[in-house]
Design a protein around this motif. Sequence first.
Motif, PDB file in Angstrom:
ATOM      1  N   ALA A 129       6.650   1.863  10.935  1.00 58.57           N
ATOM      2  CA  ALA A 129       7.058   2.177   9.342  1.00 58.57           C
ATOM      3  C   ALA A 129       6.948   3.540   8.932  1.00 58.57           C
ATOM      4  CB  ALA A 129       6.488   0.883   8.524  1.00 58.57           C
ATOM      5  N   LEU A 130       5.722   4.041   9.113  1.00 57.06           N
ATOM      6  CA  LEU A 130       5.465   5.332   8.582  1.00 57.06           C
ATOM      7  C   LEU A 130       6.262   6.416   9.305  1.00 57.06           C
ATOM      8  CD1 LEU A 130       1.421   4.983   8.259  1.00 57.06           C
ATOM      9  CD2 LEU A 130       3.163   5.177   6.449  1.00 57.06           C
ATOM     10  N   GLU A 131       6.305   6.196  10.562  1.00 57.43           N
ATOM     11  CA  GLU A 131       6.970   7.293  11.417  1.00 57.43           C
ATOM     12  C   GLU A 131       8.512   7.384  10.787  1.00 57.43           C
ATOM     13  OE1 GLU A 131       9.013   7.770  16.035  1.00 57.43           O
ATOM     14  OE2 GLU A 131       7.275   6.308  15.495  1.00 57.43           O
ATOM     15  N   MET A 132       9.303   6.284  10.592  1.00 58.76           N
ATOM     16  CA  MET A 132      10.485   6.282  10.066  1.00 58.76           C
ATOM     17  C   MET A 132      10.842   6.565   8.844  1.00 58.76           C
ATOM     18  SD  MET A 132      12.369   5.417  12.814  1.00 58.76           S
ATOM     19  CE  MET A 132      11.249   5.906  14.006  1.00 58.76           C
ATOM     20  N   ALA A 133       9.716   6.477   7.939  1.00 57.57           N
ATOM     21  CA  ALA A 133       9.968   7.158   6.637  1.00 57.57           C
ATOM     22  C   ALA A 133       9.785   8.342   6.572  1.00 57.57           C
ATOM     23  CB  ALA A 133       8.662   6.677   5.679  1.00 57.57           C
ATOM     24  N   GLU A 134       9.035   9.207   7.505  1.00 55.64           N
ATOM     25  CA  GLU A 134       8.904  10.655   7.695  1.00 55.64           C
ATOM     26  C   GLU A 134      10.379  10.983   8.375  1.00 55.64           C
ATOM     27  OE1 GLU A 134       7.775  14.388   7.238  1.00 55.64           O
ATOM     28  OE2 GLU A 134       6.820  12.502   6.608  1.00 55.64           O
ATOM     29  N   GLU A 135      10.981  10.287   9.250  1.00 63.89           N
ATOM     30  CA  GLU A 135      12.204  10.581   9.762  1.00 63.89           C
ATOM     31  C   GLU A 135      13.281  10.719   8.835  1.00 63.89           C
ATOM     32  OE1 GLU A 135      13.228  10.274  13.752  1.00 63.89           O
ATOM     33  OE2 GLU A 135      11.752  11.746  12.795  1.00 63.89           O
ATOM     34  N   VAL A 136      13.158   9.825   7.749  1.00 67.61           N
ATOM     35  CA  VAL A 136      14.129   9.838   6.595  1.00 67.61           C
ATOM     36  C   VAL A 136      13.997  11.078   5.824  1.00 67.61           C
ATOM     37  CG1 VAL A 136      14.784   8.600   4.438  1.00 67.61           C
ATOM     38  CG2 VAL A 136      14.364   7.195   6.388  1.00 67.61           C
ATOM     39  N   ARG A 137      12.465  11.448   5.574  1.00 70.40           N
ATOM     40  CA  ARG A 137      12.707  12.500   4.744  1.00 70.40           C
ATOM     41  C   ARG A 137      12.967  13.727   5.486  1.00 70.40           C
ATOM     42  NH1 ARG A 137       7.161  10.038   4.507  1.00 70.40           N
ATOM     43  NH2 ARG A 137       7.088   9.155   2.697  1.00 70.40           N
ATOM     44  N   GLU A 181       0.867  -1.190   0.079  1.00 71.35           N
ATOM     45  CA  GLU A 181      -0.154  -0.193  -0.032  1.00 71.35           C
ATOM     46  C   GLU A 181       0.871   1.361  -0.049  1.00 71.35           C
ATOM     47  OE1 GLU A 181      -2.344   0.948   3.913  1.00 71.35           O
ATOM     48  OE2 GLU A 181      -1.138  -0.678   4.762  1.00 71.35           O
ATOM     49  N   MET A 182       0.263   2.402  -0.397  1.00 77.31           N
ATOM     50  CA  MET A 182       0.967   3.479  -0.286  1.00 77.31           C
ATOM     51  C   MET A 182       0.277   4.562   0.361  1.00 77.31           C
ATOM     52  SD  MET A 182       2.399   6.401  -2.302  1.00 77.31           S
ATOM     53  CE  MET A 182       1.707   6.858  -3.742  1.00 77.31           C
ATOM     54  N   VAL A 183       1.056   5.498   1.269  1.00 72.27           N
ATOM     55  CA  VAL A 183       0.506   6.286   2.224  1.00 72.27           C
ATOM     56  C   VAL A 183       1.611   7.328   1.942  1.00 72.27           C
ATOM     57  CG1 VAL A 183      -0.060   6.608   4.519  1.00 72.27           C
ATOM     58  CG2 VAL A 183      -0.481   4.422   3.665  1.00 72.27           C
ATOM     59  N   ASP A 184       0.832   8.455   1.616  1.00 68.92           N
ATOM     60  CA  ASP A 184       1.633   9.690   1.545  1.00 68.92           C
ATOM     61  C   ASP A 184       3.140   9.720   1.199  1.00 68.92           C
ATOM     62  OD1 ASP A 184      -0.662  11.048   2.431  1.00 68.92           O
ATOM     63  OD2 ASP A 184       0.029  10.662   4.575  1.00 68.92           O
ATOM     64  N   GLY A 185       3.227   8.992  -0.006  1.00 69.50           N
ATOM     65  CA  GLY A 185       4.769   8.919  -0.349  1.00 69.50           C
ATOM     66  C   GLY A 185       5.580   7.624  -0.024  1.00 69.50           C
ATOM     67  N   THR A 186       5.032   7.011   0.974  1.00 72.79           N
ATOM     68  CA  THR A 186       5.590   5.873   1.357  1.00 72.79           C
ATOM     69  C   THR A 186       5.066   4.349   0.958  1.00 72.79           C
ATOM     70  OG1 THR A 186       6.120   6.880   3.511  1.00 72.79           O
ATOM     71  CG2 THR A 186       6.354   4.484   3.710  1.00 72.79           C
ATOM     72  N   ALA A 187       6.058   3.819   0.460  1.00 67.49           N
ATOM     73  CA  ALA A 187       5.331   2.412  -0.060  1.00 67.49           C
ATOM     74  C   ALA A 187       5.838   1.410   0.983  1.00 67.49           C
ATOM     75  CB  ALA A 187       6.154   1.961  -1.300  1.00 67.49           C
ATOM     76  N   LEU A 188       4.510   0.995   1.594  1.00 64.49           N
ATOM     77  CA  LEU A 188       4.523   0.212   2.745  1.00 64.49           C
ATOM     78  C   LEU A 188       4.584  -1.288   2.106  1.00 64.49           C
ATOM     79  CD1 LEU A 188       1.929   1.710   5.305  1.00 64.49           C
ATOM     80  CD2 LEU A 188       4.610   1.560   5.538  1.00 64.49           C
ATOM     81  N   ILE A 189       5.355  -2.342   2.249  1.00 70.36           N
ATOM     82  CA  ILE A 189       5.497  -3.707   1.997  1.00 70.36           C
ATOM     83  C   ILE A 189       5.392  -4.484   3.096  1.00 70.36           C
ATOM     84  CG2 ILE A 189       6.952  -5.437   0.563  1.00 70.36           C
ATOM     85  CD1 ILE A 189       8.331  -3.039  -0.979  1.00 70.36           C
ATOM     86  N   ALA A 190       4.334  -5.198   3.210  1.00 71.13           N
ATOM     87  CA  ALA A 190       4.013  -6.134   4.557  1.00 71.13           C
ATOM     88  C   ALA A 190       4.218  -7.422   3.995  1.00 71.13           C
ATOM     89  CB  ALA A 190       2.634  -5.807   5.010  1.00 71.13           C
ATOM     90  N   ILE A 191       5.177  -8.362   4.760  1.00 69.72           N
ATOM     91  CA  ILE A 191       5.386  -9.686   4.333  1.00 69.72           C
ATOM     92  C   ILE A 191       4.145 -10.512   5.252  1.00 69.72           C
ATOM     93  CG2 ILE A 191       6.790 -11.588   4.441  1.00 69.72           C
ATOM     94  CD1 ILE A 191       7.802  -9.240   2.850  1.00 69.72           C
ATOM     95  N   GLU A 200       3.530  -0.237  16.920  1.00 65.49           N
ATOM     96  CA  GLU A 200       3.264  -1.374  15.903  1.00 65.49           C
ATOM     97  C   GLU A 200       3.993  -1.208  14.790  1.00 65.49           C
ATOM     98  OE1 GLU A 200       0.947  -3.868  16.319  1.00 65.49           O
ATOM     99  OE2 GLU A 200       0.774  -3.278  18.285  1.00 65.49           O
ATOM    100  N   PRO A 201       4.430  -2.275  13.977  1.00 67.81           N
ATOM    101  CA  PRO A 201       5.349  -2.233  12.787  1.00 67.81           C
ATOM    102  C   PRO A 201       4.949  -1.385  11.817  1.00 67.81           C
ATOM    103  CG  PRO A 201       5.144  -4.592  13.715  1.00 67.81           C
ATOM    104  CD  PRO A 201       4.116  -3.733  14.311  1.00 67.81           C
ATOM    105  N   ARG A 202       3.621  -1.367  11.400  1.00 74.30           N
ATOM    106  CA  ARG A 202       3.177  -0.260  10.352  1.00 74.30           C
ATOM    107  C   ARG A 202       3.282   0.952  10.871  1.00 74.30           C
ATOM    108  NH1 ARG A 202      -1.161   2.443   8.838  1.00 74.30           N
ATOM    109  NH2 ARG A 202      -1.760   2.298   6.651  1.00 74.30           N
ATOM    110  N   ASP A 203       2.898   1.334  12.147  1.00 81.21           N
ATOM    111  CA  ASP A 203       3.221   2.490  12.492  1.00 81.21           C
ATOM    112  C   ASP A 203       4.458   3.023  12.604  1.00 81.21           C
ATOM    113  OD1 ASP A 203       0.230   2.621  12.724  1.00 81.21           O
ATOM    114  OD2 ASP A 203       0.374   2.297  15.099  1.00 81.21           O
TER     115      ASP A 203
END
Length: 698
Positions: free
Chosen positions: A187-195, A13-23, A182-185
């Motif tokens: 993931a979104l937080e760390m993607a923003e940290e990278v930005r 799924e894609m959320v605000d520029g972040t591609a989330l890939i869940a195994i 939670e892993p998904r949360d």
Amino acid sequence: MMNIRSAPAVRYEMVDGTALIAIDNPPVNASSHDVRTALLEAVRQAEADEAVDAIAIFGAGRTFIAGADIREFGKPPKDPILPDVNNAIEACAKPVIAILHGTALGGGFEVALAAHARIALPGTQVGLPEVTLGVLPGAGGTQRAPRLIGIAKALEIITEGRRIGAEEALEMGLIDRIAEGEPRDVALEMAEEVRQGNLGTRRTGELQVSPDDAAIADVSERLKAKQAHLFSPHKAVEAVAGCTGPLAEGLAQERALFRQCIESPQRAGLIHAFFAERAVAKIPEAGATPRPVAGAGVIGGGTMGSGIATAMLLAGLNVTLVERDEEALARGRASVEGNLAQAVKRGKLDEAKRAAILAERLKATTDLGALAEADLIVEAVFEDLEVKTELFARLDAIAREGAVLATNTSYLDVDRIAAATSRPQDVVGLHFFSPAHVMKLIEVVVGDKTAAEVVATGFALAKRLRKIAVRAGVCDGFIGNRILAHYRKSVDYLMMDGATPQQIDPALTGFGFAMGPFAVSDLAGLDIGWATRKRHAAMRPAEERYIPIADRICEEGWFGRKTGKGFYVYPQGGKPEPNPEVARIIDEERAKAGILPRNFEDDEIVDRYMTAMIAEAARVLEDGIAQRPIDIDAVFLFGYGFPRFRGGPLHYADTLGAKELVARIERYAEEDAHYWQVPPLLARMAREGTRFADMNEG
């Protein structure tokens, strides 16, 4: 939010520029062919999408990628193989973050190493345990780990195959941060940290690693000294040694060495051992409901009883320890306290928990009536049938209805013990191995009248204690000790005929055993075997060749380590040395028997020992005492120190072939026809060309 794509085993799924890939490949998100295919496609799709500026890979459910898919073990690899997936992740033009939780092991952790940053949730465990399966990290682990933590630390974690907690992994530099949520949360937080530039990313393969010839030499020497017989750890060192050049060259060398490991017989043995640990749970009573066990009683505070009590306490059970008098009770309680202190020393327990266990969950008493409300009672008293039957008759009048009554006997007839009660359906054998709080094996001995739910309770208890249970039928010695009683005679015959304990023990440690049979006897206590031989004396066939050397050693009061002398002498603070008096006894017994000693090569010692073990294992299987060959393998792997890389005695037997084994027995029978007899099962296998492995199927 916009769903872009879903595939089996992977959600995208894609959320605000972040591609989330869940195994999402339950139960442990193993890196199966479906996962590899979908993960590679997802990374490529995210890289090609202009709207994506960060990619996060995480695991759905209870873990990240816990490792390879065991269903693919031994099968030809299917593209894309994991190295190609990982190389694509690392080469991705957009930042890729791996969010780890639960376990990230083997290939799963290699996926994370290929990412540009690694974030772990508290409690995560990571590691590269491939050497325990006879291979090495073959998807970049030997090349990327050293680039993050240096050659010395990488060699340590790869050659030992140990799991590493999140805190240690962060300290070492294997991960970049620990984050709550939670892993998904996360993931979104760390993607923003990278930005925002608050979380740095880099390609692991582009990092430089300093040569460390000293570390490579040190580990190589250690492995030669302690694990010379193993294959994959040495190949792993070779692979890590190649990490100082360009990544592509190192990966190519790693893959070549990985393929050498795949082709090694040791890999097949270690994979078999891996499956054995899981196969033993397939029992006829698997569908029965275990009885609940919250409180347990242990009768006997000696080495076995105190060890059993310790194991139960460490597993969270309330334990009542019963001894015959106050003096014995004090010794038993002190043994439990010492065992728990060792657990603190090893980091398995903290001091506060140890104190709480002793204050709140351990009760020590001389009153057998204190067991009236116990859910399960384990008897661990002296190995004497009369003593045990009398005790079970008393328990029958004390224990509550539905309580499981278990005997820890090593050899004795569980049915006769059960017959001393009015409830034989509640009686089962739980044969722990010493030290019981350390050894992994429990033989669950099923009597003629043992109820299915009582068997299931034994297996559930083993699981709770983090032990491996193997179902066994009733006979003298059950699976392990019955086989041991037979093959142990082979080394006594070798000793009588010309070999020495000091030749026999190293020959068998060279084969892969942790200790030789004479050193093991000294460790267990020579008086235990002596008592068994005396019990069997009246039943011994007149034509059987009997070797009295061990009896004579015991008659001197030398019982091994516990007395400081047995086959070896144990100086305080020094290394064991051969007992010179044993050589005198051997010479005297040879002279009495008119035996002129001859020379034995180490290979013949190993061949006789293993052939005797396999022959009796075949009889145990044919008699129905063990369900399958793999159950016998598990008993010896987890209870008797059988070399894991050889897979167990019957897996090893398949590498020799039934025809070769029959030929050996027939050859040895020319010397001693009473001892060396071809089991009918083995003879049939030789005629039909079948293997023990064929009997494990289904």
